[in-house]
Scaffold this motif. Structure first.
Motif, PDB file in Angstrom:
ATOM      1  N   PRO A 286       0.721   9.225  -5.455  1.00 49.20           N
ATOM      2  CA  PRO A 286       1.616  10.033  -4.624  1.00 49.20           C
ATOM      3  C   PRO A 286       1.809   9.476  -3.218  1.00 49.20           C
ATOM      4  CG  PRO A 286      -0.531  11.079  -4.794  1.00 49.20           C
ATOM      5  CD  PRO A 286      -0.543   9.917  -5.747  1.00 49.20           C
ATOM      6  N   ASN A 287       0.966   8.545  -2.811  1.00 47.45           N
ATOM      7  CA  ASN A 287       1.069   7.939  -1.487  1.00 47.45           C
ATOM      8  C   ASN A 287       1.708   6.556  -1.530  1.00 47.45           C
ATOM      9  OD1 ASN A 287      -1.159   6.976  -2.868  1.00 47.45           O
ATOM     10  ND2 ASN A 287      -2.349   6.576  -1.021  1.00 47.45           N
ATOM     11  N   VAL A 288       2.414   6.265  -2.627  1.00 52.41           N
ATOM     12  CA  VAL A 288       3.135   4.996  -2.756  1.00 52.41           C
ATOM     13  C   VAL A 288       4.581   5.292  -3.137  1.00 52.41           C
ATOM     14  CG1 VAL A 288       3.339   2.815  -4.011  1.00 52.41           C
ATOM     15  CG2 VAL A 288       1.076   3.697  -3.399  1.00 52.41           C
ATOM     16  N   LEU A 289       5.498   4.680  -2.427  1.00 46.55           N
ATOM     17  CA  LEU A 289       6.927   4.821  -2.700  1.00 46.55           C
ATOM     18  C   LEU A 289       7.468   3.456  -3.095  1.00 46.55           C
ATOM     19  CD1 LEU A 289       7.839   6.921   0.464  1.00 46.55           C
ATOM     20  CD2 LEU A 289       7.330   7.793  -1.827  1.00 46.55           C
ATOM     21  N   ILE A 290       8.195   3.397  -4.202  1.00 40.25           N
ATOM     22  CA  ILE A 290       8.776   2.140  -4.664  1.00 40.25           C
ATOM     23  C   ILE A 290      10.270   2.324  -4.870  1.00 40.25           C
ATOM     24  CG2 ILE A 290       8.729   0.318  -6.404  1.00 40.25           C
ATOM     25  CD1 ILE A 290       5.904   1.133  -7.096  1.00 40.25           C
ATOM     26  N   SER A 291      11.045   1.429  -4.297  1.00 44.11           N
ATOM     27  CA  SER A 291      12.494   1.402  -4.531  1.00 44.11           C
ATOM     28  C   SER A 291      12.863   0.023  -5.058  1.00 44.11           C
ATOM     29  CB  SER A 291      13.255   1.724  -3.236  1.00 44.11           C
ATOM     30  OG  SER A 291      12.765   0.962  -2.146  1.00 44.11           O
ATOM     31  N   PRO A 292      13.996  -0.115  -5.768  1.00 40.53           N
ATOM     32  CA  PRO A 292      14.289  -1.341  -6.524  1.00 40.53           C
ATOM     33  C   PRO A 292      14.992  -2.428  -5.718  1.00 40.53           C
ATOM     34  CG  PRO A 292      15.912   0.303  -7.044  1.00 40.53           C
ATOM     35  CD  PRO A 292      14.961   0.963  -6.099  1.00 40.53           C
TER      36      PRO A 292
END
Length: 328
Positions: A286-292
């Motif tokens: 929940p403390n990691v954000l990934i975008s492409p």
């Protein structure tokens, strides 16, 4: 005069059409990447313009030379997919688009940093379980934080301006000092950026000197409450070390617009067996954000990418000096 453009997106086509009409140039657009197979389509054209995150095959450069090409324009900032020395050996002037919209990437980094600071990933996880309690998720505000920038070039400079406007204390490390940025940041060394920052945001090129520069040793220097923002290149971060640092609570979280192994599965609808384990592990946190790898993707950026790239193609074809020739 005829130009071929590879990996053209639908959103680019209106800008390409307008540029072609303005300059009376014929442009062929293809959606495929530049590969040893598709490079054959360039035969008979005068100029070439491409974008992609995959490494160009070495056979492409002598093929373009044999076809009579004098230039190779990369419609992007990063050049880790281009063998520039080999291109020059084959008589190709390499150009890129180094500053099509630094704010686009800077704003995406800020957006993700704010999500991390406000612990929105944890809220999303709770609310997915119909748990609407907010206790234990106290956050802070940007003006209380120190933001450390690794690489204060065009994008890093735009990042500094935005955070400074929000009241953050901004520090940066960069081998080149830009006097105009001193109103927004204080230059220091990498060690200080890592140890003193609440948000570490990286904006350097990927090359032999920067690959895996954020590794286990670097993460151990960061505050356990600090966040990492990578809107640049995946290879700048040693992914196994990042996962370990997150699992061991050595840092508080990360926002990643790019991963070192993204070429396996980004830019398409991937199959489950194509997804690597490191992505699955990171995506579950929940403390990691990934975008492409989409931080660049705004209408302003797409317009500038098209026009700046094609302007340099035309300059070379007309015997003029391109504005953004890659000299190294």
């Amino acid at each position: 005069m005829k130009i071929i453009m590879y990996a053209v997106l639908d959103v680019e086509r209106p800008f390409i059409k307008a540029w072609a009409e303005k300059h009376n140039v014929e442009i062929k657009c293809v959606t495929e990447r530049l590969t040893p197979e598709t490079v054959k389509w360039a035969d008979g054209y005068d100029g070439i313009d491409f974008q992609q995150t995959h490494m160009l095959d070495d056979s492409i450069y002598p093929t373009l030379k044999a076809m009579g090409f004098k230039q190779l324009t990369a419609r992007m900032v990063g050049l880790d997919m281009v063998n520039v020395p080999l291109a020059k050996q084959n008589g190709l002037i390499v150009t890129n688009v180094p500053a099509y919209s630094p704010r686009a990437i800077a704003e995406m980094g800020l957006t993700q940093a704010l999500r991390l600071v406000r612990k929105l990933g944890y809220y999303d996880q709770r609310m997915d379980k119909l748990d609407f309690r907010w206790t234990g998720l106290e956050s802070t505000e940007i003006y209380n934080l120190t933001v450390g920038i690794i690489g204060a070039g065009n994008i890093g400079g735009a990042t500094a301006r935005i955070y400074s406007a929000l009241g953050a204390n901004v520090i940066a490390t960069d081998p080149v000092h830009h006097a105009e940025l001193e109103a927004y940041l204080k230059y220091t060394d990498l060690e200080t950026v890592l140890t003193e920052s609440d948000i570490v945001t990286i904006h350097t090129p990927l090359d032999d000197t920067t690959v895996n520069m954020l590794d286990a040793a670097a993460f151990k220097k960061m505050k356990p409450t600090a966040y990492l923002i990578n809107m640049a290149r995946g290879g700048l971060v040693k992914t196994p070390d990042l996962i370990a640092a997150l699992q061991n609570h050595e840092i508080a979280g990360a926002a990643l617009d790019t991963l070192a192994d993204e070429v396996q599965f980004f830019e398409k609808q991937a199959e489950p067996d194509e997804i690597p384990e490191d992505y699955k592990t990171l995506r579950a946190m929940p403390n990691v954000l990934i975008s492409p790898h989409s931080a660049f993707y705004t209408n302003t950026a797409m317009k500038n990418i098209v026009e700046m790239g094609l302007d340099d193609v035309l300059a070379v074809l007309e015997g003029r000096h391109p504005q953004y020739e890659v000299l190294y």
